[in-house]
Scaffold this motif. Structure first.
Motif, short mmCIF file in Angstrom:
data_model
loop_
_atom_site.label_atom_id
_atom_site.label_comp_id
_atom_site.label_asym_id
_atom_site.label_seq_id
_atom_site.Cartn_x
_atom_site.Cartn_y
_atom_site.Cartn_z
N GLN A 153 -17.89 8.89 8.16
CA GLN A 153 -18.52 7.67 8.75
C GLN A 153 -17.32 6.64 8.83
N GLU A 154 -17.57 5.80 9.94
CA GLU A 154 -16.67 4.43 9.84
C GLU A 154 -17.14 3.80 8.62
N SER A 155 -16.11 3.16 7.98
CA SER A 155 -16.25 2.53 6.57
C SER A 155 -16.00 0.87 6.88
N GLY A 156 -15.34 0.58 7.96
CA GLY A 156 -15.06 -1.03 8.07
C GLY A 156 -13.59 -1.25 7.21
N CYS A 157 -12.75 0.01 6.64
CA CYS A 157 -11.84 -0.21 6.14
C CYS A 157 -10.65 0.53 6.92
N ALA A 158 -9.60 -0.17 6.57
CA ALA A 158 -8.30 0.34 7.28
C ALA A 158 -7.14 0.10 6.32
N LEU A 159 -6.10 1.24 6.31
CA LEU A 159 -4.94 0.87 5.51
C LEU A 159 -3.99 0.13 6.09
N VAL A 160 -3.57 -1.10 5.47
CA VAL A 160 -2.61 -1.94 6.16
C VAL A 160 -1.26 -1.41 5.96
N ARG A 161 -0.91 -1.07 4.62
CA ARG A 161 0.50 -0.43 4.29
C ARG A 161 0.03 -0.14 2.80
N LEU A 162 0.96 0.86 2.35
CA LEU A 162 1.12 1.52 1.19
C LEU A 162 2.58 1.14 0.64
N GLU A 163 2.67 0.78 -0.72
CA GLU A 163 3.95 0.37 -1.30
C GLU A 163 4.23 1.09 -2.61
N GLY A 164 5.33 1.44 -2.84
CA GLY A 164 5.81 2.13 -4.08
C GLY A 164 6.69 1.46 -4.87
N PHE A 165 6.66 1.57 -6.12
CA PHE A 165 7.69 1.02 -6.82
C PHE A 165 8.14 1.85 -8.00
N HIS A 166 9.63 2.17 -7.87
CA HIS A 166 10.13 3.06 -8.67
C HIS A 166 11.71 2.54 -9.18
N PRO A 167 12.19 3.32 -10.32
CA PRO A 167 13.44 2.73 -10.69
C PRO A 167 14.53 3.20 -9.78
#
Length: 226
Positions: A153-167
């Motif tokens: 079902q449509e949730s009204g949510c959308a991924l804007v961006r994904l960020e990762g943090f790594h050495p």
């Protein structure tokens, strides 16, 4: 030519109830029931984030037999300091065999999996670990039954961006380039003594919210992440 795109993000939890509650409290929307993964002894619930993009909450299924191998997504060895967390993400590829071979990061074996009428191939380390602590994605190729997001079902949510943090952010960048990744994933450098983590920025009906590896307290009276 290898092409890869973001497929879904993965929240691991001691139970589906706790994972779903973290999503509800953080995003203001409850995920839908998913199903069971017989080979892994796990089950899930899902939240649509786009046409071919979704959020998965996954946990050990207490009613399923112990699998003959370690479960995926490090579920057999959870981090007690982060019982519920955004643990990793999955990249959808048009040629999983070529992409896994091209990756400079070992991603494990290519395994067939199923959930109901859905069937797919996925890369899984034999020990159930997360490549680059979850900052590098697992690879998936859907083989039958369509894409899960089409059933949600449509949730009204959308991924804007994904960020990762790594050495070692260049390791992640090199891996994504090797699999022909096309998408909004950013990776930043961490001091070597800090744990890698992910942050998902999600547009919700109430504005942009964040899911992260900071997790969710088992104490319902404690402040929550996000």
């Amino acid at each position: 030519m290898i092409r890869s795109h973001m497929d879904h993000i993965v929240i691991t939890a001691p139970s589906l109830e706790l994972g779903a509650e973290y999503v509800r409290q953080t995003l203001g929307v409850s995920p839908q029931a998913g199903g069971e993964h017989p080979r892994m002894g796990t089950h899930n619930c899902l939240l649509k984030l786009g046409e071919k993009l979704y959020l998965e909450v996954i946990s050990i299924n207490p009613n399923a037999p112990q699998p003959a191998r370690p479960r995926w997504f490090q579920l057999d060895e959870p981090d007690p300091s982060q019982p519920v967390r955004l643990a990793t993400w999955i990249a959808r590829t048009n040629d999983i065999h070529a992409a896994a071979t091209a990756s400079p990061i070992p991603l494990g074996e290519i395994e067939p999996m199923s959930r109901g009428q859905l069937n797919w191939l996925i890369t899984l380390p034999a020990d159930g670990s997360l490549p680059l602590h979850g900052i590098a994605p697992a690879l998936i190729q859907w083989t039958a039954g369509g894409h899960p997001a089409a059933r949600l079902q449509e949730s009204g949510c959308a991924l804007v961006r994904l960020e990762g943090f790594h050495p070692e952010p260049q390791e992640v960048i090199n891996m994504l380039e090797s699999i022909g990744f096309d998408g909004d994933f950013r990776v930043s450098e961490l001091p070597p003594d800090q744990k890698p983590y992910l942050v998902a920025h999600i547009q919700t009906p109430a504005g942009i919210r964040q899911l992260s590896a900071s997790g969710f307290s088992l104490n319902p009276d404690a402040p929550q992440a996000g």
